[in-house]
Design a protein around this motif. Sequence first.
Motif, PDB file in Angstrom:
ATOM      1  N   ILE A 131       0.842  -1.201   0.000  1.00 36.48           N
ATOM      2  CA  ILE A 131       0.000   0.000   0.000  1.00 36.48           C
ATOM      3  C   ILE A 131       0.877   1.251   0.000  1.00 36.48           C
ATOM      4  CG2 ILE A 131      -1.672   1.307   1.370  1.00 36.48           C
ATOM      5  CD1 ILE A 131      -2.853  -1.370   2.237  1.00 36.48           C
ATOM      6  N   GLY A 132       1.901   1.246   0.847  1.00 32.59           N
ATOM      7  CA  GLY A 132       2.781   2.412   0.928  1.00 32.59           C
ATOM      8  C   GLY A 132       3.454   2.723  -0.392  1.00 32.59           C
ATOM      9  N   THR A 133       4.023   1.690  -1.036  1.00 33.13           N
ATOM     10  CA  THR A 133       4.736   1.957  -2.290  1.00 33.13           C
ATOM     11  C   THR A 133       3.766   2.248  -3.428  1.00 33.13           C
ATOM     12  OG1 THR A 133       5.149  -0.395  -2.088  1.00 33.13           O
ATOM     13  CG2 THR A 133       7.054   1.007  -2.232  1.00 33.13           C
ATOM     14  N   ASN A 134       2.605   1.591  -3.422  1.00 27.91           N
ATOM     15  CA  ASN A 134       1.605   1.858  -4.465  1.00 27.91           C
ATOM     16  C   ASN A 134       1.168   3.307  -4.446  1.00 27.91           C
ATOM     17  OD1 ASN A 134       0.493  -0.073  -6.320  1.00 27.91           O
ATOM     18  ND2 ASN A 134       0.155  -1.367  -4.547  1.00 27.91           N
ATOM     19  N   ILE A 135       0.895   3.810  -3.239  1.00 26.57           N
ATOM     20  CA  ILE A 135       0.379   5.175  -3.125  1.00 26.57           C
ATOM     21  C   ILE A 135       1.410   6.194  -3.565  1.00 26.57           C
ATOM     22  CG2 ILE A 135      -0.161   6.901  -1.379  1.00 26.57           C
ATOM     23  CD1 ILE A 135      -1.950   5.014  -0.062  1.00 26.57           C
ATOM     24  N   SER A 136       2.696   5.934  -3.237  1.00 32.26           N
ATOM     25  CA  SER A 136       3.696   6.961  -3.544  1.00 32.26           C
ATOM     26  C   SER A 136       4.464   6.664  -4.825  1.00 32.26           C
ATOM     27  CB  SER A 136       4.653   7.105  -2.361  1.00 32.26           C
ATOM     28  OG  SER A 136       5.185   5.857  -2.033  1.00 32.26           O
ATOM     29  N   GLU A 137       4.057   5.643  -5.564  1.00 31.30           N
ATOM     30  CA  GLU A 137       4.774   5.270  -6.782  1.00 31.30           C
ATOM     31  C   GLU A 137       4.695   6.385  -7.832  1.00 31.30           C
ATOM     32  OE1 GLU A 137       6.342   4.227 -10.068  1.00 31.30           O
ATOM     33  OE2 GLU A 137       6.736   3.100  -8.235  1.00 31.30           O
ATOM     34  N   LEU A 138       5.868   6.807  -8.312  1.00 39.33           N
ATOM     35  CA  LEU A 138       5.878   7.875  -9.309  1.00 39.33           C
ATOM     36  C   LEU A 138       6.600   7.477 -10.591  1.00 39.33           C
ATOM     37  CD1 LEU A 138       5.294  10.888  -9.959  1.00 39.33           C
ATOM     38  CD2 LEU A 138       7.487  11.419  -8.996  1.00 39.33           C
ATOM     39  N   SER A 139       7.703   6.726 -10.477  1.00 44.03           N
ATOM     40  CA  SER A 139       8.565   6.572 -11.650  1.00 44.03           C
ATOM     41  C   SER A 139       7.895   5.765 -12.758  1.00 44.03           C
ATOM     42  CB  SER A 139       9.884   5.932 -11.250  1.00 44.03           C
ATOM     43  OG  SER A 139       9.658   4.686 -10.675  1.00 44.03           O
ATOM     44  N   VAL A 140       7.125   4.739 -12.403  1.00 46.12           N
ATOM     45  CA  VAL A 140       6.454   3.954 -13.435  1.00 46.12           C
ATOM     46  C   VAL A 140       5.223   4.687 -13.951  1.00 46.12           C
ATOM     47  CG1 VAL A 140       5.184   1.844 -13.891  1.00 46.12           C
ATOM     48  CG2 VAL A 140       7.269   1.746 -12.625  1.00 46.12           C
ATOM     49  N   SER A 141       4.454   5.243 -13.019  1.00 40.25           N
ATOM     50  CA  SER A 141       3.198   5.884 -13.440  1.00 40.25           C
ATOM     51  C   SER A 141       3.449   7.134 -14.272  1.00 40.25           C
ATOM     52  CB  SER A 141       2.320   6.201 -12.243  1.00 40.25           C
ATOM     53  OG  SER A 141       3.027   6.175 -11.058  1.00 40.25           O
ATOM     54  N   LEU A 142       4.651   7.699 -14.162  1.00 39.51           N
ATOM     55  CA  LEU A 142       4.990   8.907 -14.911  1.00 39.51           C
ATOM     56  C   LEU A 142       4.787   8.706 -16.413  1.00 39.51           C
ATOM     57  CD1 LEU A 142       6.075  11.630 -14.083  1.00 39.51           C
ATOM     58  CD2 LEU A 142       8.359  10.810 -14.518  1.00 39.51           C
ATOM     59  N   LEU A 143       5.158   7.526 -16.918  1.00 47.26           N
ATOM     60  CA  LEU A 143       4.965   7.266 -18.350  1.00 47.26           C
ATOM     61  C   LEU A 143       3.607   6.629 -18.620  1.00 47.26           C
ATOM     62  CD1 LEU A 143       8.291   5.898 -19.850  1.00 47.26           C
ATOM     63  CD2 LEU A 143       7.471   8.213 -19.689  1.00 47.26           C
ATOM     64  N   LEU A 144       3.060   5.932 -17.613  1.00 50.97           N
ATOM     65  CA  LEU A 144       1.887   5.088 -17.898  1.00 50.97           C
ATOM     66  C   LEU A 144       0.556   5.793 -17.703  1.00 50.97           C
ATOM     67  CD1 LEU A 144       2.934   1.700 -16.301  1.00 50.97           C
ATOM     68  CD2 LEU A 144       3.012   2.356 -18.682  1.00 50.97           C
ATOM     69  N   TYR A 145       0.508   6.832 -16.873  1.00 51.50           N
ATOM     70  CA  TYR A 145      -0.796   7.427 -16.586  1.00 51.50           C
ATOM     71  C   TYR A 145      -1.330   8.082 -17.859  1.00 51.50           C
ATOM     72  CZ  TYR A 145       0.452  12.387 -16.538  1.00 51.50           C
ATOM     73  OH  TYR A 145       0.813  13.647 -16.896  1.00 51.50           O
ATOM     74  N   GLY A 146      -2.592   7.813 -18.116  1.00 44.89           N
ATOM     75  CA  GLY A 146      -3.184   8.414 -19.303  1.00 44.89           C
ATOM     76  C   GLY A 146      -4.161   9.495 -18.898  1.00 44.89           C
ATOM     77  N   ALA A 147      -4.871  10.029 -19.874  1.00 48.91           N
ATOM     78  CA  ALA A 147      -5.850  11.059 -19.571  1.00 48.91           C
ATOM     79  C   ALA A 147      -6.849  10.514 -18.560  1.00 48.91           C
ATOM     80  CB  ALA A 147      -6.561  11.481 -20.841  1.00 48.91           C
ATOM     81  N   GLY A 148      -7.042  11.230 -17.459  1.00 50.37           N
ATOM     82  CA  GLY A 148      -8.042  10.833 -16.487  1.00 50.37           C
ATOM     83  C   GLY A 148      -7.575   9.800 -15.488  1.00 50.37           C
ATOM     84  N   TRP A 149      -6.338   9.363 -15.595  1.00 48.40           N
ATOM     85  CA  TRP A 149      -5.876   8.359 -14.639  1.00 48.40           C
ATOM     86  C   TRP A 149      -4.695   8.832 -13.796  1.00 48.40           C
ATOM     87  CZ3 TRP A 149      -8.652   4.875 -12.656  1.00 48.40           C
ATOM     88  CH2 TRP A 149      -9.675   4.292 -13.411  1.00 48.40           C
TER      89      TRP A 149
END
Lengths: 272, 253
Positions: free
Chosen positions: B190-208
């Motif tokens: 939970i801790g790492t999921n909530i603060s995860e930035l490096s992967v989501s930086l490329l993966l987050y799309g519009a609205g996510w």
Amino acid sequence: MEQYGKYLLLALVGVIPILLFISPLFLVTINSFFAGGNFTVENYIKFLSSKMYLRSLQNSILITSITTIVIAPIGLSIVVATRKHEKVKRIVKLLTSLPLVFSSYVFCIALIYIYGRTGIVNHILSIAGLEFPISNLLYSLTGIIFANILFFLPYFIVPLFSSFEEVNPNLEEVAESLGSHGFHKFRRVIFPQILYGLLTGVLITFLLVFNQISVILALGAGRTYTLTYQLFAQYEGFQYGMANTIAVVSIAVTLLVTIIFQIVLKKSWSKK
Amino acid sequence: MREKIILMLVLLFLGVLIILPLCVVFLLSIVPRWSSVFPTSFSFEWWLAILKPKFTKVILNTLLVTAVSTLITVGYAIIASYLFAFYDFRGKEILSSLILSPTYVAGVVLALGLLTMYPLIRNTFWILMLGHFVVISPIVFRCVLSSMIKIPNNLIEASYSLGSSKANTFWRIVLPLSKQGILSGTVLSIGTNISELSVSLLLYGAGWATIPIQIYLERGWGILGIAGVLSTILILITLTTVFCVDYLGGKKP
């Protein structure tokens, strides 16, 4: 039937890293050798002949090495100083486990407010009538290294505690009864026992610092580029070929460092 | 005496370095303008600004990604640890290093790989979740395995010899005995999921966008108050889970 269940489990567990980790990275590597449908090493020539890309590789290695070199002695002395005092050790463990679940990006934003241009430290200094050249320091290479040290110190300390807990207390007592104390005892009796854990900690810290992007996102200010940030920038600029190449270079550095460390580790292990 | 001073210094050093930034994050969220050593006025304007649908959606996104990814990650970690703790097979070492190695590859590289391999689910919730899974599963796997490997084998054998089935043994013996590892794996996840930035930086799309992404975007626009509020929420969620799980783990069945 018994065997069947085992292989089903094995397939289930094994297929996931292959689908989500190995084959994507393999595909990235293959793609980095293609431009416009032809096999070429064009991307790599571009990487090696451009000052910008080489600079980001150099920055990455520089930041990571200095961070690791500073973290190791600080972490080691904190653990050595507190390991015999149960209460203090518990507090240190609690304190150091906090950053493990906090976002490094948020951490860096807080650093800006403490050590930044208009941060707390600067205000205190100005009250004292001092003009400290700290104002732009945080956004420079030095500041980035400083932030990395602060954030990754716990990642080094926490596993080191457990390798100190494995030190055989009998050996320590024997050494003391034979008149070995202080630094001599540490160097001749304890140090050989923790060397393996220490080196593993150094390797893990190196890899974590090398591969992270948050600190540079917060403090790089669009001027200092590391390899990971360069990859992000190239991807955002739709330069997919270059992004693939940078990814391969980053994996190559990671692998190279790991292999060198494995050789050193094996040597230190066989000595023991 | 000298020793006490050294200990105090160590604690002070760590306290200033680690606790101070966390306090500042919280202060950022309740201080409208900060231009001296200590903040001069307090207000909740940033906290009210967070109630806009744009930000509540970000918070809901984060909770959803965290919940789904934690569920899948912990499930996978339990199955994989069971395999590693109780079965022998060829290539065990290789498979374990395969599962563990994503930790040592840059998040952006992993994200790039996923985007290259699965372009069809680009900009969806699913690729974001896969990315989170790849980064976090090694951490949880290590955690669960370390507790499952300590289960004495004769307990398992005793259960079999008394006629219990495999599934029953897993449910009644293995799971309860590795509860501590599973719970701490859940907290870490939970801790790492909530603060995860490096992967989501490329993966987050519009609205996510998730909370860390939004903090990054807000900061880019020069608004730090919102970032402070979001960071505080992030820290609060993490601390709450740590305490909840600690409480659940401490309760004897």
